[in-house]
Design a protein around this motif. Structure first.
Motif, PDB file in Angstrom:
ATOM      1  N   ASP A   3       5.082  -9.162 -12.990  1.00 50.73           N
ATOM      2  CA  ASP A   3       4.314  -7.780 -12.868  1.00 50.73           C
ATOM      3  C   ASP A   3       3.774  -7.694 -11.712  1.00 50.73           C
ATOM      4  OD1 ASP A   3       4.657  -7.542 -15.635  1.00 50.73           O
ATOM      5  OD2 ASP A   3       2.987  -8.662 -16.326  1.00 50.73           O
ATOM      6  N   HIS A   4       3.785  -6.502 -11.390  1.00 51.59           N
ATOM      7  CA  HIS A   4       3.213  -5.972  -9.949  1.00 51.59           C
ATOM      8  C   HIS A   4       1.842  -5.247  -9.987  1.00 51.59           C
ATOM      9  CE1 HIS A   4       6.739  -7.719  -7.797  1.00 51.59           C
ATOM     10  NE2 HIS A   4       7.538  -7.083  -8.544  1.00 51.59           N
ATOM     11  N   VAL A   5       1.117  -5.328  -8.934  1.00 51.94           N
ATOM     12  CA  VAL A   5      -0.112  -4.421  -8.814  1.00 51.94           C
ATOM     13  C   VAL A   5       0.063  -3.653  -7.585  1.00 51.94           C
ATOM     14  CG1 VAL A   5      -2.689  -4.468  -8.888  1.00 51.94           C
ATOM     15  CG2 VAL A   5      -1.489  -6.042 -10.286  1.00 51.94           C
ATOM     16  N   TYR A   6      -0.442  -2.477  -7.779  1.00 52.99           N
ATOM     17  CA  TYR A   6      -0.325  -1.733  -6.546  1.00 52.99           C
ATOM     18  C   TYR A   6      -1.627  -0.916  -6.278  1.00 52.99           C
ATOM     19  CZ  TYR A   6       4.528  -1.784  -7.375  1.00 52.99           C
ATOM     20  OH  TYR A   6       6.042  -2.294  -7.526  1.00 52.99           O
ATOM     21  N   LYS A   7      -1.880  -0.734  -4.871  1.00 49.82           N
ATOM     22  CA  LYS A   7      -2.965  -0.042  -4.300  1.00 49.82           C
ATOM     23  C   LYS A   7      -2.521   1.474  -3.900  1.00 49.82           C
ATOM     24  CE  LYS A   7      -7.213  -0.206  -2.181  1.00 49.82           C
ATOM     25  NZ  LYS A   7      -8.126   0.221  -3.049  1.00 49.82           N
ATOM     26  N   VAL A   8      -3.390   2.340  -3.972  1.00 52.93           N
ATOM     27  CA  VAL A   8      -3.066   3.713  -3.333  1.00 52.93           C
ATOM     28  C   VAL A   8      -4.100   3.875  -2.507  1.00 52.93           C
ATOM     29  CG1 VAL A   8      -2.705   5.899  -3.748  1.00 52.93           C
ATOM     30  CG2 VAL A   8      -1.868   4.397  -5.429  1.00 52.93           C
ATOM     31  N   ILE A   9      -3.803   4.360  -1.115  1.00 47.68           N
ATOM     32  CA  ILE A   9      -4.655   4.724  -0.156  1.00 47.68           C
ATOM     33  C   ILE A   9      -4.156   6.438   0.237  1.00 47.68           C
ATOM     34  CG2 ILE A   9      -5.260   2.380   0.584  1.00 47.68           C
ATOM     35  CD1 ILE A   9      -3.121   3.056   3.188  1.00 47.68           C
ATOM     36  N   ASP A  10      -5.172   6.917   0.825  1.00 51.02           N
ATOM     37  CA  ASP A  10      -4.991   8.227   1.332  1.00 51.02           C
ATOM     38  C   ASP A  10      -5.091   8.119   2.849  1.00 51.02           C
ATOM     39  OD1 ASP A  10      -4.423   9.597  -1.117  1.00 51.02           O
ATOM     40  OD2 ASP A  10      -6.515   9.997  -1.375  1.00 51.02           O
TER      41      ASP A  10
END
Length: 68
Positions: A3-10
């Protein structure tokens, strides 16, 4: 399959050339300090006018995979 975990930035990229270059600048700069960049989404396009010339600003949402 793990499983992968992602982070989102602007981030906001800018350019005096065009919108595409502003997107590339945002991604290139983010890649200098963040690894595992996976995808991007253009959230907003805006600009300013300096001495009669356009200056492009593009808000880009970038997703990257967190290390295991």
């Amino acid at each position: 399959m793990s499983d992968h975990v992602y982070k989102v930035i602007d981030v906001v990229g800018t350019s005096d050339v065009n919108i595409h270059e502003a997107v590339r600048n945002a991604i290139h700069r983010a890649s200098k300090t963040i690894h595992n960049l996976q995808w991007f989404e253009v959230k907003d396009i805006r600009g300013a006018i300096h001495n009669g010339e356009p200056h492009f600003q593009v808000e880009v949402r970038i997703g990257f995979r967190l290390d295991a």
